[in-house]
Structure formats: structure tokens, C-alpha cells
Scaffold this motif. Sequence first.
Motif, PDB file in Angstrom:
ATOM      1  N   HIS B  24       0.845  -1.198   0.000  1.00 31.96           N
ATOM      2  CA  HIS B  24       0.000   0.000   0.000  1.00 31.96           C
ATOM      3  C   HIS B  24       0.870   1.234   0.000  1.00 31.96           C
ATOM      4  CE1 HIS B  24      -3.815  -2.004   0.858  1.00 31.96           C
ATOM      5  NE2 HIS B  24      -3.153  -2.789   1.695  1.00 31.96           N
ATOM      6  N   SER B  25       0.415   2.274  -0.632  1.00 27.33           N
ATOM      7  CA  SER B  25       1.105   3.555  -0.550  1.00 27.33           C
ATOM      8  C   SER B  25       0.939   4.128   0.855  1.00 27.33           C
ATOM      9  CB  SER B  25       0.528   4.542  -1.559  1.00 27.33           C
ATOM     10  OG  SER B  25       0.918   4.179  -2.851  1.00 27.33           O
ATOM     11  N   ARG B  26       2.045   4.608   1.422  1.00 31.66           N
ATOM     12  CA  ARG B  26       1.999   5.184   2.761  1.00 31.66           C
ATOM     13  C   ARG B  26       1.403   6.589   2.673  1.00 31.66           C
ATOM     14  NH1 ARG B  26       6.223   7.888   5.647  1.00 31.66           N
ATOM     15  NH2 ARG B  26       6.107   7.573   7.906  1.00 31.66           N
ATOM     16  N   PRO B  27       0.408   6.908   3.527  1.00 28.67           N
ATOM     17  CA  PRO B  27      -0.156   8.248   3.446  1.00 28.67           C
ATOM     18  C   PRO B  27       0.843   9.303   3.926  1.00 28.67           C
ATOM     19  CG  PRO B  27      -1.242   6.953   5.177  1.00 28.67           C
ATOM     20  CD  PRO B  27      -0.248   6.057   4.521  1.00 28.67           C
ATOM     21  N   ASP B  28       0.657  10.524   3.511  1.00 28.99           N
ATOM     22  CA  ASP B  28       1.533  11.619   3.920  1.00 28.99           C
ATOM     23  C   ASP B  28       1.296  11.912   5.407  1.00 28.99           C
ATOM     24  OD1 ASP B  28       2.872  13.924   4.406  1.00 28.99           O
ATOM     25  OD2 ASP B  28       2.145  14.999   2.635  1.00 28.99           O
ATOM     26  N   PRO B  29       2.330  11.770   6.270  1.00 29.43           N
ATOM     27  CA  PRO B  29       2.128  11.973   7.715  1.00 29.43           C
ATOM     28  C   PRO B  29       1.630  13.384   8.050  1.00 29.43           C
ATOM     29  CG  PRO B  29       4.297  11.051   7.258  1.00 29.43           C
ATOM     30  CD  PRO B  29       3.705  11.425   5.945  1.00 29.43           C
ATOM     31  N   LYS B  30       1.925  14.338   7.187  1.00 27.72           N
ATOM     32  CA  LYS B  30       1.528  15.723   7.484  1.00 27.72           C
ATOM     33  C   LYS B  30       0.018  15.925   7.327  1.00 27.72           C
ATOM     34  CE  LYS B  30       5.850  18.034   6.166  1.00 27.72           C
ATOM     35  NZ  LYS B  30       6.478  17.179   5.117  1.00 27.72           N
ATOM     36  N   THR B  31      -0.578  15.171   6.433  1.00 29.14           N
ATOM     37  CA  THR B  31      -1.979  15.445   6.122  1.00 29.14           C
ATOM     38  C   THR B  31      -2.917  14.269   6.420  1.00 29.14           C
ATOM     39  OG1 THR B  31      -1.613  14.707   3.859  1.00 29.14           O
ATOM     40  CG2 THR B  31      -1.369  17.068   4.277  1.00 29.14           C
ATOM     41  N   ALA B  32      -2.383  13.089   6.752  1.00 27.33           N
ATOM     42  CA  ALA B  32      -3.236  11.907   6.889  1.00 27.33           C
ATOM     43  C   ALA B  32      -4.171  12.040   8.091  1.00 27.33           C
ATOM     44  CB  ALA B  32      -2.386  10.663   7.042  1.00 27.33           C
ATOM     45  N   THR B  33      -5.393  11.618   7.921  1.00 32.13           N
ATOM     46  CA  THR B  33      -6.348  11.591   9.025  1.00 32.13           C
ATOM     47  C   THR B  33      -6.179  10.274   9.781  1.00 32.13           C
ATOM     48  OG1 THR B  33      -8.002  10.480   7.690  1.00 32.13           O
ATOM     49  CG2 THR B  33      -8.001  12.904   7.656  1.00 32.13           C
ATOM     50  N   PRO B  34      -6.659  10.193  11.024  1.00 28.83           N
ATOM     51  CA  PRO B  34      -6.582   8.915  11.760  1.00 28.83           C
ATOM     52  C   PRO B  34      -7.198   7.762  10.984  1.00 28.83           C
ATOM     53  CG  PRO B  34      -7.228  10.672  13.242  1.00 28.83           C
ATOM     54  CD  PRO B  34      -7.210  11.277  11.854  1.00 28.83           C
ATOM     55  N   GLU B  35      -8.263   8.030  10.252  1.00 29.18           N
ATOM     56  CA  GLU B  35      -8.920   6.968   9.472  1.00 29.18           C
ATOM     57  C   GLU B  35      -7.978   6.451   8.382  1.00 29.18           C
ATOM     58  OE1 GLU B  35     -10.474   9.797  10.370  1.00 29.18           O
ATOM     59  OE2 GLU B  35     -11.739   8.796  11.863  1.00 29.18           O
ATOM     60  N   GLU B  36      -7.288   7.392   7.751  1.00 32.50           N
ATOM     61  CA  GLU B  36      -6.360   6.979   6.692  1.00 32.50           C
ATOM     62  C   GLU B  36      -5.214   6.154   7.270  1.00 32.50           C
ATOM     63  OE1 GLU B  36      -6.802  10.486   3.322  1.00 32.50           O
ATOM     64  OE2 GLU B  36      -5.597  10.878   5.100  1.00 32.50           O
ATOM     65  N   TRP B  37      -4.705   6.532   8.442  1.00 36.81           N
ATOM     66  CA  TRP B  37      -3.643   5.745   9.074  1.00 36.81           C
ATOM     67  C   TRP B  37      -4.138   4.358   9.438  1.00 36.81           C
ATOM     68  CZ3 TRP B  37       1.133   6.163   8.465  1.00 36.81           C
ATOM     69  CH2 TRP B  37       1.783   7.410   8.410  1.00 36.81           C
ATOM     70  N   ARG B  38      -5.349   4.335   9.967  1.00 33.73           N
ATOM     71  CA  ARG B  38      -5.905   3.047  10.384  1.00 33.73           C
ATOM     72  C   ARG B  38      -6.056   2.128   9.167  1.00 33.73           C
ATOM     73  NH1 ARG B  38     -10.878   0.959  10.526  1.00 33.73           N
ATOM     74  NH2 ARG B  38     -11.264  -0.713  12.021  1.00 33.73           N
ATOM     75  N   THR B  39      -6.568   2.700   8.092  1.00 35.34           N
ATOM     76  CA  THR B  39      -6.732   1.927   6.858  1.00 35.34           C
ATOM     77  C   THR B  39      -5.382   1.406   6.375  1.00 35.34           C
ATOM     78  OG1 THR B  39      -8.610   3.306   6.262  1.00 35.34           O
ATOM     79  CG2 THR B  39      -7.599   2.019   4.495  1.00 35.34           C
ATOM     80  N   TYR B  40      -4.384   2.280   6.399  1.00 24.56           N
ATOM     81  CA  TYR B  40      -3.047   1.898   5.928  1.00 24.56           C
ATOM     82  C   TYR B  40      -2.452   0.789   6.795  1.00 24.56           C
ATOM     83  CZ  TYR B  40       2.030   2.277   5.430  1.00 24.56           C
ATOM     84  OH  TYR B  40       3.356   2.001   5.273  1.00 24.56           O
ATOM     85  N   LEU B  41      -2.640   0.931   8.118  1.00 25.09           N
ATOM     86  CA  LEU B  41      -1.979  -0.016   9.021  1.00 25.09           C
ATOM     87  C   LEU B  41      -2.707  -1.351   9.126  1.00 25.09           C
ATOM     88  CD1 LEU B  41      -0.995   2.410  11.925  1.00 25.09           C
ATOM     89  CD2 LEU B  41       0.563   1.219  10.376  1.00 25.09           C
ATOM     90  N   TYR B  42      -4.034  -1.322   9.116  1.00 27.34           N
ATOM     91  CA  TYR B  42      -4.769  -2.530   9.508  1.00 27.34           C
ATOM     92  C   TYR B  42      -5.663  -3.147   8.452  1.00 27.34           C
ATOM     93  CZ  TYR B  42      -3.246  -0.976  14.084  1.00 27.34           C
ATOM     94  OH  TYR B  42      -2.481  -0.572  15.129  1.00 27.34           O
ATOM     95  N   LEU B  43      -6.114  -2.374   7.490  1.00 29.27           N
ATOM     96  CA  LEU B  43      -7.088  -2.933   6.545  1.00 29.27           C
ATOM     97  C   LEU B  43      -6.392  -3.449   5.295  1.00 29.27           C
ATOM     98  CD1 LEU B  43     -10.075  -0.440   6.858  1.00 29.27           C
ATOM     99  CD2 LEU B  43      -9.554  -2.486   8.194  1.00 29.27           C
ATOM    100  N   ARG B  44      -6.843  -4.607   4.826  1.00 30.81           N
ATOM    101  CA  ARG B  44      -6.269  -5.220   3.636  1.00 30.81           C
ATOM    102  C   ARG B  44      -7.353  -5.426   2.596  1.00 30.81           C
ATOM    103  NH1 ARG B  44      -2.813  -3.294   5.661  1.00 30.81           N
ATOM    104  NH2 ARG B  44      -1.075  -4.134   6.844  1.00 30.81           N
ATOM    105  N   ASP B  45      -6.957  -5.357   1.327  1.00 32.08           N
ATOM    106  CA  ASP B  45      -7.943  -5.541   0.258  1.00 32.08           C
ATOM    107  C   ASP B  45      -8.351  -7.005   0.120  1.00 32.08           C
ATOM    108  OD1 ASP B  45      -7.767  -2.872  -0.243  1.00 32.08           O
ATOM    109  OD2 ASP B  45      -6.274  -3.085  -1.831  1.00 32.08           O
TER     110      ASP B  45
END
Lengths: 176, 101
Positions: B24-45
Motif C-alpha cells: 500500500h502507498s503510505r499516506p503523507d504523515p503531514k496530512t493523513a487523518t486517523p482513518e487513513e492511518w488506520r486503513t493503511y496499518l490494519y485494513l487489507r484488500d
Amino acid sequence: MADAPVFQSPITNPTPAKGSLTLTDESELTKVSVRGAHIAVSFGTCEQRGDVLVVGSRPDEWTLLGPADAVAAVVSGLDLSGFASTTDITHSRLMIRLTGDDAARAMEKACGIDLSDAMTPNGAAVGASVAKVTCDVVRDDVVSDGREAVRSYRFLADRSFGQYFWDALRDCTAEF
Amino acid sequence: MLLVPCPNCGPRSSQDLTYGGESHSRPDPKTATPEEWRTYLYLRDNPSGWLVETWYCSSGCRRWFKLERHTLTGELRDPILPGSKTGVASDEATNIQGGTK
Ligand SMILES: [Zn+2]
């Protein structure tokens, strides 16, 4: 100046291999890791330069193996500009050589590498897991005058595996 | 056992590698929302079909790379190293999970 540390092999009990294969403890060889330099030995191959074996062990990393003086001479001739670095790993690694016509068949007991001549010819260098030990394997066949080359592999691994690794390789040689 | 094609080492037993999971592409830490981090860290397609994933060649060249695996057939294709500009995974190749060990 302090004396250079005395090398002590991690293989304290080098019981000879069984059958027709031979195991040799070569841990006392000087080993130097070179990163980021410009050495004309490709990843996956090795080349003998005088007394020193230059191994292309990673895409941008080489291992020099040989007597201390000869390795030092090779290092002093390297282009170490930029981010290149050299690290003496003599005391942190072991080296064992397995020689004999059935060396590949013995290794197949402990390693998933394709050891055929097509995939790992003489002069090939591969990173591999052998008996669960991550090591660099170099095929360095032994040539003696007037005789056919005998298949030989050298294993470079962390020294803490020493006696276990020796015993594991020795077990592989049992039936040959 | 899978026969995994490392871009450096060629085909190797999957036991010689470490699985890095879906890519997965890592979201930009400066602008990522908690939801986006959660999706990046824990959710899989977890698709049924082709999946871009990361592998670490732990016993071989010690490099991370990506490839595509078909989750139904186990077929593997298009291995690619980070920074390489060819192959299907190139747009995400600089965002390989885990970095260099
Ligand atoms: Zn590899």
C-alpha cells in the motif's frame, strides 16, 4: 599499540566428515566486507585475485577472503570514494569448506538452492539458508594438477552458529 | 511451498524469503487523518485475483521487492525492485513496507 586479537575458531570440535566428503574449518581466513565500492565482480559470482577470493555477495556488497596481508593489499587498491566502507568481519564470521564429488547431493539435505551446474556453476555465489543458518555459499571447486576439478562449497556464516553448523553439515555427509 | 522469483537471485523457495504483505502507498504523515492511518496499518484488500505484495529476500540478496501474486492460482509475476521504473508496481515502488532490515 595493542596486539591484534588472536583468532579462535568457533568450531571447537571439528570432527571429520563421514564417508567420502571432507569438511575443513577455514574460519581463520581474513574476511573483509566492502560496501558501496566499485569492484568489477558481479553479484552472484566470485573471482580469485591473487590469494584473495572476491565474492559478490550482495548487489552492492563484496566479501574479500584470504590471508591478512593479501586482503589488506586488495583493500588498499580499492576505490573507496563516496559512501564506500570496509569492515573487517574476521572475528564475527566462520567459514567452512565442504569438498567432494557428492558435495551437492549432501547439501541438498539442508538447503533449498538449485545446485545444478546450470544454476550454480563453479564461481557462483549465493545467499542461502543452510540447515536454517543464513549464510553466503560460494562454489569454489578444488583443482589439483592433472586431475579433474572436485566440487567444493565454502560457507560464510555468523560465528555463533559455529559448532552447530559444523555438526549439521557433517550429518549431511553421512551417507556419501 | 511457493517458488518466488527474486529480481536479484532468481527463483527461490518461499522459505528463503519473508512475506511483507499487501503493498500500500503510505499516506503523507503531514496530512493523513486517523482513518487513513488506520486503513493503511490494519485494513487489507484481500482480493480474489491479482495482488501486489512485498517480499524480503532474507536468505539471499537481503532486499525488499514487490511482485504480483494471484491469490486463487498462486501464480507469481513481475518482480520489481524499489526505485525501478519498469513493471506494473513501479508507481508504488518507493513505498515498500518495512524498509531495509
Ligand atoms: Zn534475492
